[in-house]
Design a protein around this motif. Structure first.
Motif, PDB file in Angstrom:
ATOM      1  N   MET A 175     -18.475  28.141 -10.138  1.00 56.18           N
ATOM      2  CA  MET A 175     -18.859  29.111 -11.163  1.00 56.18           C
ATOM      3  C   MET A 175     -19.470  30.356 -10.539  1.00 56.18           C
ATOM      4  O   MET A 175     -19.153  31.475 -10.944  1.00 56.18           O
ATOM      5  CB  MET A 175     -19.866  28.496 -12.153  1.00 56.18           C
ATOM      6  CG  MET A 175     -19.273  27.577 -13.172  1.00 56.18           C
ATOM      7  SD  MET A 175     -20.535  26.855 -14.263  1.00 56.18           S
ATOM      8  CE  MET A 175     -21.362  28.293 -14.871  1.00 56.18           C
ATOM      9  N   ARG A 193     -18.273  31.064 -25.679  1.00 51.21           N
ATOM     10  CA  ARG A 193     -18.062  29.639 -25.939  1.00 51.21           C
ATOM     11  C   ARG A 193     -19.391  28.900 -26.083  1.00 51.21           C
ATOM     12  O   ARG A 193     -19.563  28.044 -26.954  1.00 51.21           O
ATOM     13  CB  ARG A 193     -17.238  29.030 -24.814  1.00 51.21           C
ATOM     14  CG  ARG A 193     -16.889  27.597 -25.073  1.00 51.21           C
ATOM     15  CD  ARG A 193     -15.867  27.094 -24.104  1.00 51.21           C
ATOM     16  NE  ARG A 193     -15.498  25.734 -24.474  1.00 51.21           N
ATOM     17  CZ  ARG A 193     -14.776  24.938 -23.732  1.00 51.21           C
ATOM     18  NH1 ARG A 193     -14.289  25.373 -22.587  1.00 51.21           N
ATOM     19  NH2 ARG A 193     -14.504  23.722 -24.121  1.00 51.21           N
ATOM     20  N   GLY A 194     -20.358  29.232 -25.228  1.00 51.23           N
ATOM     21  CA  GLY A 194     -21.681  28.601 -25.320  1.00 51.23           C
ATOM     22  C   GLY A 194     -22.400  28.950 -26.610  1.00 51.23           C
ATOM     23  O   GLY A 194     -23.016  28.089 -27.240  1.00 51.23           O
ATOM     24  N   ALA A 218     -23.978  19.150 -22.177  1.00 51.27           N
ATOM     25  CA  ALA A 218     -22.547  19.354 -21.945  1.00 51.27           C
ATOM     26  C   ALA A 218     -21.856  18.060 -21.512  1.00 51.27           C
ATOM     27  O   ALA A 218     -20.655  18.051 -21.279  1.00 51.27           O
ATOM     28  CB  ALA A 218     -22.332  20.435 -20.893  1.00 51.27           C
ATOM     29  N   LEU A 275     -16.397  35.146 -21.586  1.00 57.32           N
ATOM     30  CA  LEU A 275     -15.770  33.974 -22.208  1.00 57.32           C
ATOM     31  C   LEU A 275     -16.727  32.799 -22.281  1.00 57.32           C
ATOM     32  O   LEU A 275     -16.852  32.130 -23.315  1.00 57.32           O
ATOM     33  CB  LEU A 275     -14.523  33.564 -21.427  1.00 57.32           C
ATOM     34  CG  LEU A 275     -13.325  34.487 -21.517  1.00 57.32           C
ATOM     35  CD1 LEU A 275     -12.219  34.011 -20.572  1.00 57.32           C
ATOM     36  CD2 LEU A 275     -12.799  34.547 -22.939  1.00 57.32           C
ATOM     37  N   TRP A 276     -17.416  32.520 -21.180  1.00 58.72           N
ATOM     38  CA  TRP A 276     -18.349  31.390 -21.148  1.00 58.72           C
ATOM     39  C   TRP A 276     -19.514  31.616 -22.093  1.00 58.72           C
ATOM     40  O   TRP A 276     -19.979  30.694 -22.763  1.00 58.72           O
ATOM     41  CB  TRP A 276     -18.855  31.150 -19.733  1.00 58.72           C
ATOM     42  CG  TRP A 276     -17.779  30.720 -18.765  1.00 58.72           C
ATOM     43  CD1 TRP A 276     -16.573  30.146 -19.066  1.00 58.72           C
ATOM     44  CD2 TRP A 276     -17.808  30.828 -17.356  1.00 58.72           C
ATOM     45  NE1 TRP A 276     -15.869  29.903 -17.923  1.00 58.72           N
ATOM     46  CE2 TRP A 276     -16.605  30.307 -16.850  1.00 58.72           C
ATOM     47  CE3 TRP A 276     -18.749  31.325 -16.453  1.00 58.72           C
ATOM     48  CZ2 TRP A 276     -16.305  30.250 -15.495  1.00 58.72           C
ATOM     49  CZ3 TRP A 276     -18.458  31.274 -15.093  1.00 58.72           C
ATOM     50  CH2 TRP A 276     -17.251  30.743 -14.621  1.00 58.72           C
ATOM     51  N   ARG A 277     -20.015  32.852 -22.154  1.00 59.07           N
ATOM     52  CA  ARG A 277     -21.130  33.170 -23.050  1.00 59.07           C
ATOM     53  C   ARG A 277     -20.719  32.963 -24.502  1.00 59.07           C
ATOM     54  O   ARG A 277     -21.461  32.368 -25.302  1.00 59.07           O
ATOM     55  CB  ARG A 277     -21.588  34.612 -22.833  1.00 59.07           C
ATOM     56  CG  ARG A 277     -22.848  34.968 -23.598  1.00 59.07           C
ATOM     57  CD  ARG A 277     -23.331  36.364 -23.251  1.00 59.07           C
ATOM     58  NE  ARG A 277     -23.799  36.427 -21.852  1.00 59.07           N
ATOM     59  CZ  ARG A 277     -23.177  37.092 -20.878  1.00 59.07           C
ATOM     60  NH1 ARG A 277     -22.078  37.772 -21.119  1.00 59.07           N
ATOM     61  NH2 ARG A 277     -23.661  37.088 -19.653  1.00 59.07           N
ATOM     62  N   LYS A 286     -16.812  32.421  -9.034  1.00 50.31           N
ATOM     63  CA  LYS A 286     -16.039  33.072 -10.101  1.00 50.31           C
ATOM     64  C   LYS A 286     -16.806  34.286 -10.642  1.00 50.31           C
ATOM     65  O   LYS A 286     -16.219  35.343 -10.881  1.00 50.31           O
ATOM     66  CB  LYS A 286     -15.759  32.067 -11.221  1.00 50.31           C
ATOM     67  CG  LYS A 286     -14.903  32.570 -12.334  1.00 50.31           C
ATOM     68  CD  LYS A 286     -13.471  32.710 -11.873  1.00 50.31           C
ATOM     69  CE  LYS A 286     -12.576  32.993 -13.058  1.00 50.31           C
ATOM     70  NZ  LYS A 286     -11.205  33.242 -12.645  1.00 50.31           N
ATOM     71  N   ALA A 315     -14.994  36.303 -17.074  1.00 49.90           N
ATOM     72  CA  ALA A 315     -15.362  34.884 -17.149  1.00 49.90           C
ATOM     73  C   ALA A 315     -16.718  34.717 -17.824  1.00 49.90           C
ATOM     74  O   ALA A 315     -16.894  33.838 -18.680  1.00 49.90           O
ATOM     75  CB  ALA A 315     -15.388  34.268 -15.745  1.00 49.90           C
ATOM     76  N   ALA A 316     -17.687  35.566 -17.460  1.00 46.17           N
ATOM     77  CA  ALA A 316     -19.020  35.481 -18.053  1.00 46.17           C
ATOM     78  C   ALA A 316     -18.955  35.696 -19.563  1.00 46.17           C
ATOM     79  O   ALA A 316     -19.607  34.973 -20.325  1.00 46.17           O
ATOM     80  CB  ALA A 316     -19.957  36.501 -17.414  1.00 46.17           C
TER      81      ALA A 316
END
Length: 84
Positions: free
Chosen positions: A45, A64-65, A25, A60-62, A48, A57-58
Motif C-alpha cells: 500500500m 470505499r472506507g 477489516a 478510491l480507498w478513502r 502504491k 488509489a488514495a
C-alpha cells in the motif's frame, strides 16, 4: 499530567484504533494472523501511495472506507434504537 504522559496516551490510543481497523477489516482472520503477510500488504500500500497512481488509489480507498463506515453506522442504528 506531564506532557510526555499525554503524548504517550495519544499514541497508545492511535495504535489501538489502527489495530481495530485491521480487525474490523477481518484481516487477522483472512491472513490467519500472519503478521509478515499483513506487513507486506501495508508495504505494498505504501509503495502504491508513493507511485504516480498514488493519488488515485488514495481517493478510491478513502471512498470505499467512508462507504463502509457509513454502512456499519446504518446497520448499528436499528440495534442501538432497540436497546433504548
Amino acid at each position: 499530567m506531564r506532557d510526555w504522559q499525554i503524548k504517550r496516551r495519544e499514541r497508545t490510543r492511535q495504535l489501538i484504533e489502527l489495530g481495530g481497523l485491521v480487525v474490523k477489516a477481518r484481516l487477522v482472520d483472512l491472513t490467519d494472523d500472519d503478521r509478515a503477510m499483513l506487513y507486506g500488504a501495508f508495504l505494498w500500500m505504501a509503495d502504491k501511495l508513493r507511485s504516480d497512481d498514488g493519488a488515485h488509489a488514495a481517493a478510491l480507498w478513502r471512498k470505499r472506507g467512508a462507504r463502509a463506515f457509513e454502512s456499519d453506522a446504518a446497520a448499528a442504528a436499528p440495534r442501538d434504537a432497540e436497546r433504548r
